[in-house]
Design a protein around this motif. Structure first.
Motif, PDB file in Angstrom:
ATOM      1  N   SER A   1      -4.747 -11.080   6.642  1.00 32.55           N
ATOM      2  CA  SER A   1      -3.587 -10.855   5.784  1.00 32.55           C
ATOM      3  C   SER A   1      -3.554  -9.408   5.347  1.00 32.55           C
ATOM      4  O   SER A   1      -4.580  -8.726   5.348  1.00 32.55           O
ATOM      5  N   LEU A   2      -2.383  -8.936   4.970  1.00 29.12           N
ATOM      6  CA  LEU A   2      -2.271  -7.596   4.390  1.00 29.12           C
ATOM      7  C   LEU A   2      -1.193  -7.591   3.321  1.00 29.12           C
ATOM      8  O   LEU A   2      -0.302  -8.443   3.304  1.00 29.12           O
ATOM      9  N   ILE A   3      -1.296  -6.602   2.435  1.00 31.60           N
ATOM     10  CA  ILE A   3      -0.283  -6.409   1.410  1.00 31.60           C
ATOM     11  C   ILE A   3      -0.035  -4.927   1.228  1.00 31.60           C
ATOM     12  O   ILE A   3      -0.981  -4.126   1.245  1.00 31.60           O
ATOM     13  N   SER A   4       1.218  -4.581   1.066  1.00 31.44           N
ATOM     14  CA  SER A   4       1.576  -3.214   0.706  1.00 31.44           C
ATOM     15  C   SER A   4       1.467  -3.080  -0.805  1.00 31.44           C
ATOM     16  O   SER A   4       2.111  -3.840  -1.543  1.00 31.44           O
ATOM     17  N   ASN A   5       0.675  -2.126  -1.268  1.00 30.76           N
ATOM     18  CA  ASN A   5       0.542  -1.929  -2.704  1.00 30.76           C
ATOM     19  C   ASN A   5       1.761  -1.234  -3.299  1.00 30.76           C
ATOM     20  O   ASN A   5       1.866  -1.129  -4.524  1.00 30.76           O
TER      21      ASN A   5
ATOM     22  N   THR B   1      -5.063   6.900  -3.714  1.00 27.50           N
ATOM     23  CA  THR B   1      -3.892   6.512  -4.500  1.00 27.50           C
ATOM     24  C   THR B   1      -3.465   5.119  -4.062  1.00 27.50           C
ATOM     25  O   THR B   1      -2.918   4.930  -2.970  1.00 27.50           O
ATOM     26  N   PHE B   2      -3.734   4.153  -4.914  1.00 25.57           N
ATOM     27  CA  PHE B   2      -3.595   2.744  -4.565  1.00 25.57           C
ATOM     28  C   PHE B   2      -2.211   2.419  -4.011  1.00 25.57           C
ATOM     29  O   PHE B   2      -2.091   1.736  -2.989  1.00 25.57           O
ATOM     30  N   GLU B   3      -1.174   2.942  -4.641  1.00 23.08           N
ATOM     31  CA  GLU B   3       0.193   2.580  -4.256  1.00 23.08           C
ATOM     32  C   GLU B   3       0.604   3.166  -2.905  1.00 23.08           C
ATOM     33  O   GLU B   3       1.628   2.777  -2.348  1.00 23.08           O
ATOM     34  N   ASP B   4      -0.155   4.096  -2.368  1.00 20.96           N
ATOM     35  CA  ASP B   4       0.172   4.707  -1.082  1.00 20.96           C
ATOM     36  C   ASP B   4      -0.496   4.002   0.089  1.00 20.96           C
ATOM     37  O   ASP B   4      -0.369   4.437   1.236  1.00 20.96           O
ATOM     38  N   PHE B   5      -1.194   2.923  -0.230  1.00 16.41           N
ATOM     39  CA  PHE B   5      -1.979   2.245   0.793  1.00 16.41           C
ATOM     40  C   PHE B   5      -1.627   0.765   0.886  1.00 16.41           C
ATOM     41  O   PHE B   5      -1.140   0.155  -0.076  1.00 16.41           O
TER      42      PHE B   5
ATOM     43  N   ASP C   1      -3.060  -6.202  -7.780  1.00 16.33           N
ATOM     44  CA  ASP C   1      -2.976  -5.805  -9.184  1.00 16.33           C
ATOM     45  C   ASP C   1      -3.196  -4.306  -9.250  1.00 16.33           C
ATOM     46  O   ASP C   1      -4.344  -3.840  -9.220  1.00 16.33           O
ATOM     47  N   SER C   2      -2.118  -3.551  -9.330  1.00 14.11           N
ATOM     48  CA  SER C   2      -2.238  -2.095  -9.307  1.00 14.11           C
ATOM     49  C   SER C   2      -2.926  -1.561 -10.559  1.00 14.11           C
ATOM     50  O   SER C   2      -3.548  -0.491 -10.510  1.00 14.11           O
ATOM     51  N   ALA C   3      -2.838  -2.271 -11.667  1.00 15.78           N
ATOM     52  CA  ALA C   3      -3.499  -1.823 -12.894  1.00 15.78           C
ATOM     53  C   ALA C   3      -5.012  -1.835 -12.737  1.00 15.78           C
ATOM     54  O   ALA C   3      -5.730  -1.067 -13.387  1.00 15.78           O
TER      55      ALA C   3
ATOM     56  N   ALA D   1      -8.517  -0.580   3.803  1.00 13.87           N
ATOM     57  CA  ALA D   1      -7.376   0.154   3.262  1.00 13.87           C
ATOM     58  C   ALA D   1      -6.812   1.075   4.320  1.00 13.87           C
ATOM     59  O   ALA D   1      -7.565   1.757   5.037  1.00 13.87           O
ATOM     60  N   GLY D   2      -5.491   1.080   4.411  1.00 17.22           N
ATOM     61  CA  GLY D   2      -4.832   1.957   5.368  1.00 17.22           C
ATOM     62  C   GLY D   2      -3.606   2.594   4.740  1.00 17.22           C
ATOM     63  O   GLY D   2      -2.899   1.931   3.977  1.00 17.22           O
ATOM     64  N   PRO D   3      -3.323   3.852   5.038  1.00 16.33           N
ATOM     65  CA  PRO D   3      -2.137   4.505   4.480  1.00 16.33           C
ATOM     66  C   PRO D   3      -0.870   3.826   4.975  1.00 16.33           C
ATOM     67  O   PRO D   3      -0.782   3.440   6.149  1.00 16.33           O
ATOM     68  N   LEU D   4       0.098   3.679   4.090  1.00 12.17           N
ATOM     69  CA  LEU D   4       1.301   2.926   4.428  1.00 12.17           C
ATOM     70  C   LEU D   4       2.030   3.495   5.638  1.00 12.17           C
ATOM     71  O   LEU D   4       2.605   2.757   6.429  1.00 12.17           O
TER      72      LEU D   4
END
Length: 126
Positions: free
Chosen positions: A49-53, A28-32, A73-75, A98-101
């Motif tokens: 660098s990192l970004i929270s989705n 689930t993209f937004e949880d990572f 880009d979550s889409a 990818a890492g869980p938030l």
């Protein structure tokens, strides 16, 4: 399971730009959070660098601040790393991860990430 596909590396002259892409699937993209790391020959892996989705918050290593920009880009389940004013010292294999938030901090530490892409080579010529 987490799967990541990194792309966009190549050869560029110093001062030039490149955009790396990291396409994710199997989670689930937004949880990572998605991070970029790099490793040059003979050197330790470095968090770039990192970004929270979820909320778009970002973090950068001091060595790339002001030159690199990470975006999501979550889409498309894709994270981008826009690299400008490239220097020969930026040459490395770049990996996305990818890492869980709940387990990720702003310090871009490799052990916080559970899935890794295959790497894409960036070479900056002087």
């Amino acid at each position: 399971d987490v799967q990541l596909q990194a792309s966009g590396g190549g050869l560029v002259q110093a001062g030039g730009s490149l955009r790396l892409s990291c396409a994710g699937s199997g989670f689930t993209f937004e949880d990572f959070a998605i991070a970029w790391f790099r490793q040059a020959p003979g050197k330790e892996r470095e968090g770039v660098s990192l970004i929270s989705n979820k909320d778009g918050s970002t973090s950068y290593a001091d060595s790339v601040k002001g030159r690199f920009t990470i975006s999501s880009d979550s889409a498309k389940n894709t994270v981008y790393l826009h690299m400008s004013s490239l220097e020969p010292e930026d040459s490395a294999v770049y990996y996305c991860a990818a890492g869980p938030l709940y387990g990720v901090t702003s310090h871009i530490r490799a052990h916080e990430y559970v899935g890794w892409g295959q790497g894409t080579l960036v070479t900056v010529s002087s």
